[in-house]
Design a protein around this motif. Structure first.
Motif, short mmCIF file in Angstrom:
data_model
loop_
_atom_site.label_atom_id
_atom_site.label_comp_id
_atom_site.label_asym_id
_atom_site.label_seq_id
_atom_site.Cartn_x
_atom_site.Cartn_y
_atom_site.Cartn_z
N LEU A 1 -0.46 -44.48 -100.87
CA LEU A 1 -0.86 -43.14 -101.26
C LEU A 1 -2.17 -43.22 -102.02
CD1 LEU A 1 2.39 -41.44 -102.60
CD2 LEU A 1 1.05 -40.75 -100.62
N PRO A 2 -3.20 -42.50 -101.59
CA PRO A 2 -4.45 -42.53 -102.34
C PRO A 2 -4.30 -41.80 -103.67
CG PRO A 2 -4.62 -41.07 -100.43
CD PRO A 2 -3.28 -41.71 -100.38
N LYS A 3 -5.00 -42.27 -104.68
CA LYS A 3 -4.97 -41.63 -106.01
C LYS A 3 -5.72 -40.30 -105.99
CE LYS A 3 -3.17 -45.21 -108.28
NZ LYS A 3 -1.79 -45.33 -107.97
N LYS A 4 -6.72 -40.21 -105.10
CA LYS A 4 -7.55 -39.01 -105.02
C LYS A 4 -7.81 -38.68 -103.55
CE LYS A 4 -11.16 -38.79 -107.80
NZ LYS A 4 -12.52 -38.94 -108.33
N LEU A 5 -7.79 -37.39 -103.21
CA LEU A 5 -8.12 -36.92 -101.87
C LEU A 5 -9.39 -36.09 -101.96
CD1 LEU A 5 -4.63 -35.58 -100.72
CD2 LEU A 5 -5.65 -37.79 -100.18
N ILE A 6 -10.36 -36.39 -101.14
CA ILE A 6 -11.60 -35.62 -101.11
C ILE A 6 -11.79 -35.06 -99.70
CG2 ILE A 6 -14.11 -35.66 -101.44
CD1 ILE A 6 -13.65 -38.03 -103.37
N ASN A 7 -11.73 -33.74 -99.61
CA ASN A 7 -11.91 -33.00 -98.34
C ASN A 7 -10.90 -33.40 -97.27
OD1 ASN A 7 -14.03 -31.47 -99.39
ND2 ASN A 7 -15.51 -33.08 -98.89
N ILE A 8 -9.72 -33.80 -97.68
CA ILE A 8 -8.64 -34.10 -96.74
C ILE A 8 -7.65 -32.95 -96.72
CG2 ILE A 8 -6.69 -35.64 -96.28
CD1 ILE A 8 -8.41 -37.91 -97.49
N LYS A 9 -7.43 -32.36 -97.87
CA LYS A 9 -6.51 -31.25 -98.05
C LYS A 9 -7.32 -30.10 -98.64
CE LYS A 9 -2.44 -30.18 -100.78
NZ LYS A 9 -1.26 -30.63 -101.44
N LYS A 10 -6.96 -28.86 -98.30
CA LYS A 10 -7.66 -27.69 -98.83
C LYS A 10 -6.79 -26.96 -99.84
CE LYS A 10 -10.62 -26.84 -94.87
NZ LYS A 10 -11.79 -27.40 -95.39
N CYS A 11 -7.42 -26.44 -100.88
CA CYS A 11 -6.71 -25.70 -101.92
C CYS A 11 -6.26 -24.35 -101.38
CB CYS A 11 -7.59 -25.51 -103.16
SG CYS A 11 -6.68 -24.82 -104.54
N LYS A 12 -5.02 -23.99 -101.68
CA LYS A 12 -4.44 -22.72 -101.20
C LYS A 12 -4.67 -21.57 -102.18
CE LYS A 12 -0.74 -25.42 -99.28
NZ LYS A 12 0.63 -25.77 -99.51
N ASN A 13 -5.15 -21.86 -103.38
CA ASN A 13 -5.35 -20.82 -104.38
C ASN A 13 -6.58 -19.99 -104.00
OD1 ASN A 13 -5.88 -19.26 -106.64
ND2 ASN A 13 -5.86 -20.97 -108.08
N PRO A 14 -6.41 -18.70 -103.71
CA PRO A 14 -7.56 -17.87 -103.29
C PRO A 14 -8.61 -17.68 -104.39
CG PRO A 14 -5.58 -16.51 -103.55
CD PRO A 14 -5.16 -17.95 -103.73
N ARG A 15 -8.26 -17.96 -105.64
CA ARG A 15 -9.22 -17.82 -106.75
C ARG A 15 -9.89 -19.15 -107.11
NH1 ARG A 15 -4.60 -14.94 -108.70
NH2 ARG A 15 -4.22 -16.80 -109.92
N CYS A 16 -9.52 -20.22 -106.44
CA CYS A 16 -10.09 -21.53 -106.75
C CYS A 16 -11.57 -21.55 -106.37
CB CYS A 16 -9.35 -22.63 -105.98
SG CYS A 16 -9.99 -24.29 -106.32
N ILE A 17 -12.35 -22.28 -107.13
CA ILE A 17 -13.80 -22.37 -106.87
C ILE A 17 -14.09 -22.95 -105.49
CG2 ILE A 17 -14.11 -24.64 -107.94
CD1 ILE A 17 -16.80 -23.35 -109.05
N THR A 18 -13.19 -23.78 -104.95
CA THR A 18 -13.41 -24.37 -103.63
C THR A 18 -13.34 -23.31 -102.53
OG1 THR A 18 -11.08 -24.94 -103.39
CG2 THR A 18 -12.53 -26.63 -104.31
#
Length: 137
Positions: free
Chosen positions: A92-109
């Protein structure tokens, strides 16, 4: 069924049965101009059933974080001249970068295009990742 061995490339083994198609698309294997063998639900002494992917392409850079995120039990074998020269276990990677997308509609991403989607592993037992910006799981 007969699947030929590959001369130069990689073999992804010990994939949980049924996950090979997800790996196939998430790694972009559908876009490669080479032979890719996807074998599903093969009998396995250890796992009962498993999937296997063979990519017959020299110097293919594989994203181990994607593989580890989808299935951390996969073994990656590097093949040169028909022989296995290296075997790697993923985790399991400690960090994911651009592999998963945030589902929070208010997130800066979501609000700001071009911001990397970065998640950190917060619970390895349950495989939970949280967005570093808004803490959404």
């Amino acid at each position: 069924m007969k699947i030929d061995s590959i001369q130069n490339g990689i073999v992804l083994d010990h994939i949980t049965a049924g996950k090979a198609m997800q790996i196939y698309y998430d790694l972009g294997l559908d876009k490669l101009d080479c032979s890719v063998a996807l074998i599903q639900r093969v009998k396995s002494g250890k796992m009962g059933k498993k999937d296997i992917i063979k990519v017959d392409k020299e110097d293919y850079d594989i994203d181990l974080d994607v593989i580890g995120y989808i299935d951390p039990n996969i073994t990656v074998s590097i093949i040169k001249d028909g022989e296995t020269i290296e075997k790697k276990k993923v985790a399991l990677p400690k960090k994911l970068i651009n592999i998963k997308k945030c589902k929070n509609p208010r997130c800066i991403t979501v609000v700001e295009p071009g911001v990397d989607h970065i998640f950190r592993l917060t619970d390895p037992e349950r495989r939970i990742y949280r967005c570093i910006y808004c803490d959404e799981a």
